[in-house]
Motif scaffolding. Structure first.
Motif, mmCIF file in Angstrom:
data_model
loop_
_atom_site.group_PDB
_atom_site.id
_atom_site.type_symbol
_atom_site.label_atom_id
_atom_site.label_comp_id
_atom_site.label_asym_id
_atom_site.label_seq_id
_atom_site.Cartn_x
_atom_site.Cartn_y
_atom_site.Cartn_z
ATOM 1 N N THR A 111 41.001 39.122 37.896
ATOM 2 C CA THR A 111 40.286 39.974 38.847
ATOM 3 C C THR A 111 39.169 40.773 38.180
ATOM 4 O O THR A 111 38.277 41.274 38.873
ATOM 5 N N TYR A 112 39.188 40.867 36.850
ATOM 6 C CA TYR A 112 38.077 41.510 36.141
ATOM 7 C C TYR A 112 36.782 40.747 36.415
ATOM 8 O O TYR A 112 35.700 41.338 36.483
ATOM 9 N N TYR A 113 36.918 39.431 36.577
ATOM 10 C CA TYR A 113 35.753 38.570 36.770
ATOM 11 C C TYR A 113 35.410 38.364 38.245
ATOM 12 O O TYR A 113 34.435 37.675 38.568
ATOM 13 N N THR A 114 36.211 38.964 39.137
ATOM 14 C CA THR A 114 35.974 38.773 40.581
ATOM 15 C C THR A 114 35.811 40.106 41.300
ATOM 16 O O THR A 114 36.023 40.195 42.508
ATOM 17 N N ASP A 115 35.449 41.151 40.544
ATOM 18 C CA ASP A 115 35.255 42.487 41.132
ATOM 19 C C ASP A 115 36.473 42.954 41.915
ATOM 20 O O ASP A 115 36.346 43.586 42.965
ATOM 21 N N GLY A 116 37.645 42.635 41.411
ATOM 22 C CA GLY A 116 38.879 43.091 42.037
ATOM 23 C C GLY A 116 39.348 42.251 43.207
ATOM 24 O O GLY A 116 40.388 42.556 43.805
ATOM 25 N N ASP A 117 38.645 41.207 43.547
ATOM 26 C CA ASP A 117 39.034 40.335 44.656
ATOM 27 C C ASP A 117 40.227 39.484 44.212
ATOM 28 O O ASP A 117 40.081 38.546 43.427
#
Length: 203
Positions: A111-117
């Motif tokens: 989620t670090y790479y998906t803005d928390g998504d």
């Protein structure tokens, strides 16, 4: 010589190498929170582990540390004696660091790479898991008929052992990769590996 680490992270490879070398060393066990404190950041501005302190020389980055230790202690034979042997050790060390380790970051913290998504994070982690399986298959093929990645024991083998611990912890499917499993079992029985695992509270 002093190694800064936290248990089960990539410095375990350095810990194993230090045991294989067999010379005195110290360790400093940290928490993840302590790696972000000012005193530690003065040693390692990335706030990561490992950090190795050898007298007034401070070295960061795991592969640099592994190579430094191997070159400092050639009698341990952990990098190779010839350019060919050293190139092989560095080839597999590079795959462990640049391919396997890097891909694991997408499994440990997607989620670090998906803005928390979180939904997108699951997709990222799933694709990373597939990639890890394909990379481990390459390593398995290399180990068929061999005990060691570079033909003789090297720092790359210590790194691979740590990555296999991560694979089991994150349930990366390694079914059918029998050469990898034999390698893992052989290293787990190694006295230096056992000493490092025990020191980190992992055995």
């Amino acid at each position: 010589m002093k190694l800064y680490y936290f248990p089960g992270a990539c410095p375990l490879a350095t810990h194993i190498a230090l045991e294989w070398i067999g010379k005195p060393y110290e360790t400093v066990r940290l928490t993840r929170e302590q790696t972000k404190e000012a005193d530690y950041l003065a040693l390692n501005p990335t706030g990561a582990v490992p950090t190795l302190v050898d007298g007034d020389f401070v070295l960061t980055q795991g592969t640099a540390i592994l190579e430094y230790l191997a070159e400092l202690n050639p009698e341990a034979g952990l990098l190779g004696d010839t350019p060919h042997e050293r190139a092989e050790a560095r080839r597999w060390l590079g795959l462990c660091n640049s391919d396997l380790h890097k891909t694991f970051s997408l499994v440990f913290g997607p989620t670090y790479y998906t803005d928390g998504d979180e939904a997108a994070g699951k997709v990222v982690a799933g694709k990373a898991t597939e990639k890890l399986r394909s990379l481990f298959a390459i390593v398995d093929a290399r180990l068929r008929g061999r005990d060691w990645l570079a033909g003789r024991r090297s720092v790359a083998d210590a790194y691979l052992f740590v990555l296999l611990l991560w694979a089991d912890a994150k349930k990366i499917p390694l079914d059918g990769l029998d050469a990898l499993r034999k390698f893992q079992a052989r290293l787990r029985a190694d006295t230096g590996v056992q000493a490092a695992l025990k020191a980190e509270g992992l055995a």
